[in-house]
Design an enzyme around this catalytic site. Structure first.
Site, PDB file in Angstrom:
ATOM      1  CE1 TYR A  59      -1.927  -4.891  -7.937  1.00  0.00           C
ATOM      2  CE2 TYR A  59      -3.665  -4.918  -9.594  1.00  0.00           C
ATOM      3  CZ  TYR A  59      -2.946  -4.244  -8.617  1.00  0.00           C
ATOM      4  OH  TYR A  59      -3.254  -2.943  -8.337  1.00  0.00           O
ATOM      5  CE  LYS A 245      -3.506   3.466  -6.148  1.00  0.00           C
ATOM      6  NZ  LYS A 245      -3.780   2.862  -4.832  1.00  0.00           N
ATOM      7  CG  ASP A 273      -4.732   5.250  -2.374  1.00  0.00           C
ATOM      8  OD1 ASP A 273      -4.141   5.305  -1.285  1.00  0.00           O
ATOM      9  OD2 ASP A 273      -5.101   4.165  -2.892  1.00  0.00           O
ATOM     10  CG  ASN A 275      -1.378   3.126  -2.026  1.00  0.00           C
ATOM     11  OD1 ASN A 275      -1.670   3.876  -2.965  1.00  0.00           O
ATOM     12  ND2 ASN A 275      -2.005   1.979  -1.814  1.00  0.00           N
ATOM     13  CD  GLU A 299      -7.923   4.379  -0.852  1.00  0.00           C
ATOM     14  OE1 GLU A 299      -7.647   3.172  -1.001  1.00  0.00           O
ATOM     15  OE2 GLU A 299      -8.632   5.035  -1.665  1.00  0.00           O
ATOM     16  CD  GLU A 328      -5.497  -0.397  -0.024  1.00  0.00           C
ATOM     17  OE1 GLU A 328      -4.639  -1.027  -0.648  1.00  0.00           O
ATOM     18  OE2 GLU A 328      -6.092   0.609  -0.486  1.00  0.00           O
ATOM     19  CG  ASP A 351      -9.263  -6.215   0.916  1.00  0.00           C
ATOM     20  OD1 ASP A 351      -8.820  -5.563  -0.043  1.00  0.00           O
ATOM     21  OD2 ASP A 351      -9.089  -7.456   1.033  1.00  0.00           O
ATOM     22  CG  HIS A 378      -8.875  -2.137  -1.479  1.00  0.00           C
ATOM     23  ND1 HIS A 378      -8.320  -3.395  -1.352  1.00  0.00           N
ATOM     24  CD2 HIS A 378      -8.078  -1.472  -2.347  1.00  0.00           C
ATOM     25  CE1 HIS A 378      -7.227  -3.473  -2.087  1.00  0.00           C
ATOM     26  NE2 HIS A 378      -7.065  -2.321  -2.701  1.00  0.00           N
ATOM     27  CB  ALA A 379     -12.458  -3.495  -5.629  1.00  0.00           C
TER      28      ALA A 379
END
Length: 466
Positions: A59, A245, A273, A275, A299, A328, A351, A378-379
């Site tokens: 991150y 996820k 989610d 992704n 998601e 996002e 986002d 989204h966070a």
């Protein structure tokens, strides 16, 4: 450094009452400096943030500080997951000439015009337009401008927005390309209608906070033991909405979703989610297999650019009571417009850094409200919770006036690196009280995590095999 011509004046507003009044007390002087740093956190070491597409995220942020000759500073950032942050840093530097030399009054006095100036340079627009790295950089710069403005007014960003008149809010939005879905007059009408009960909703948020859901329990790289412990802890802390996820292996997804559903019981909310992992047909088949666990939404089931694919998935999953959520990695307001027009999303996920800062998010919030699609931001990441809490508070107080099927994502990573970290109580975001946009980082955190020379990375890179 890129040069900058006169402030773009090609956008005129049909609305009245959007004038701003500035005084010497609340208006900083000219912006004289912009710095940007590559700040990364080695979250991949613990598999924090791991999902089916991003298996080893570190991150990170491109962290922007703007300074005025009056001594004030504004702080902004855009989120990344490691490699590539240096590219965003270069893009921020390329945009810096549009900021340095301006006064805040010049910028916000015609904010939609300034937004268009920043996104419409005749040469740099070619590497966008309004998408990708250049839009991430635009968000970082404008986030810092909004932070500076809120600090100058002595208000948290959400309160700055809530206190604006409908005319002032509309004057911040570039309506180019979206008038077939939302006109200035329609935006004004929506905002004026929401004035009723606004004071009561603000008081409600100050007392109760905004409902949140957690993604922290079920990253894809976590073991079942870790997942179980984190879920147990979250339940004990009052969490009732959980996201898992999925997308790597169907049998693994079924086992993990079964485990979470058994732990949280039948009445709590579960989301999944992927992704962007699947093709359209694969997404429909895979989610159908997970339908017994009653997810509220799937998601990012496929490419974030595939609007018609999302529409196909939405239509196929509707009989199962499963909605589609995305946003996002939705580039701009134009894509959100088409998602909404095509009934391709049942949940809009804005986002704070993917879109062009607050200005473009305002447009998306208003379009979502017109199309009656709930916004669930989204966070997570670095600073995204700190930023987006302001936008979702504004949405409820001044736009939607609705909490039905609405919640804001929360991830419990890295908040300790901010001077004004989010405050969560009983699984709700409490409204920030400090002036600004909540994205100022501790200087010590910036220095030790700067890439590649900060202490954290210097030590890690020294240990890495050649």
């Amino acid at each position: 450094m890129v040069g900058c011509g006169p402030l773009f004046s090609g956008v005129s507003h049909a609305v009245s009452g959007a004038d701003w009044t500035f005084t010497e007390n609340n208006m900083p002087q000219k912006i004289v400096k912009l710095t940007v740093k590559d700040v990364r956190f080695p979250t991949s070491l613990g598999q924090h943030g791991s999902d089916a597409m991003h298996t080893d995220p570190d991150y990170s942020v491109a962290y922007v500080v703007i300074e005025t000759d009056g001594g004030m500073k504004g702080y902004g950032l855009t989120f990344t997951v490691g490699r590539g942050t240096e590219v965003v840093v270069c893009a921020v530097k390329a945009l810096s000439g549009f900021v340095v030399g301006k006064t805040l009054e010049e910028i916000v006095g015609d904010f939609s015009g300034y937004y268009r100036l920043l996104t419409s340079d005749g040469q740099m627009r070619w590497i966008g337009p309004e998408k990708g790295v250049i839009q991430l950089a635009t968000a970082a710069v404008l986030n810092a401008v909004w932070d500076l403005w809120a600090r100058a007014e002595g208000k948290p960003l959400w309160k700055l927005l809530v206190d604006m008149s409908p005319e002032q809010l509309v004057s911040c939005i570039d309506f180019r390309y979206i008038t077939d879905a939302l006109t200035e007059q329609e935006a004004l009408d929506l905002l004026r209608k929401a004035q009723t009960g606004k004071t009561e909703r603000e008081e409600q948020m100050l007392k109760e906070g905004y409902p949140a859901y957690t993604t922290s329990c079920a990253w894809l790289g976590y073991s079942d033991q870790q997942l179980t412990q984190l879920c147990t802890d979250a339940l004990a802390s009052g969490w009732s909405r959980f996201k898992v996820k999925v997308g790597a292996e169907l049998e693994d997804d079924e086992r993990r979703c079964r485990l979470i559903r058994q732990m949280i019981g039948p009445d709590k909310t579960l989301m999944i989610d992927a992704n962007q992992r699947w093709d359209v047909g694969e997404a429909i088949s895979w989610v159908t297999s997970l339908a017994p666990f009653r997810p509220l939404w799937i998601e990012e089931p496929t490419s974030p650019d595939d609007i018609l694919g999302h529409a196909t998935i939405s239509k196929a999953l509707a009989p199962l009571g499963i909605g589609v959520a995305s946003g996002e990695q939705c580039h701009n307001r134009v894509m959100f417009k088409q998602f909404l027009q095509a009934s391709a999303l049942q949940f809009v996920q804005i986002d704070s850094c993917r879109l062009g800062s607050v200005n473009e998010n305002l447009a998306v919030l208003l379009m979502a409200h017109k199309f009656q699609v709930p916004v669930c931001p989204h966070a997570g990441g670095v600073g995204l919770c700190e930023l987006v809490q302001h936008l979702i508070l504004f949405d409820y107080i001044s736009v939607s006036a609705d909490l039905n099927n609405r919640m804001c994502e929360y991830v419990d990573h890295l908040h300790e690196h901010f001077t004004s970290p989010v405050v969560i109580r009983s699984a709700h975001y409490l409204p920030p009280k400090d002036p600004g946009y909540s994205c100022e980082m501790l200087e010590s955190s910036v220095e030790t995590h700067q890439f590649p020379g900060g202490e954290v990375w210097a030590n890690l890179l020294a240990k890495a095999p050649e």
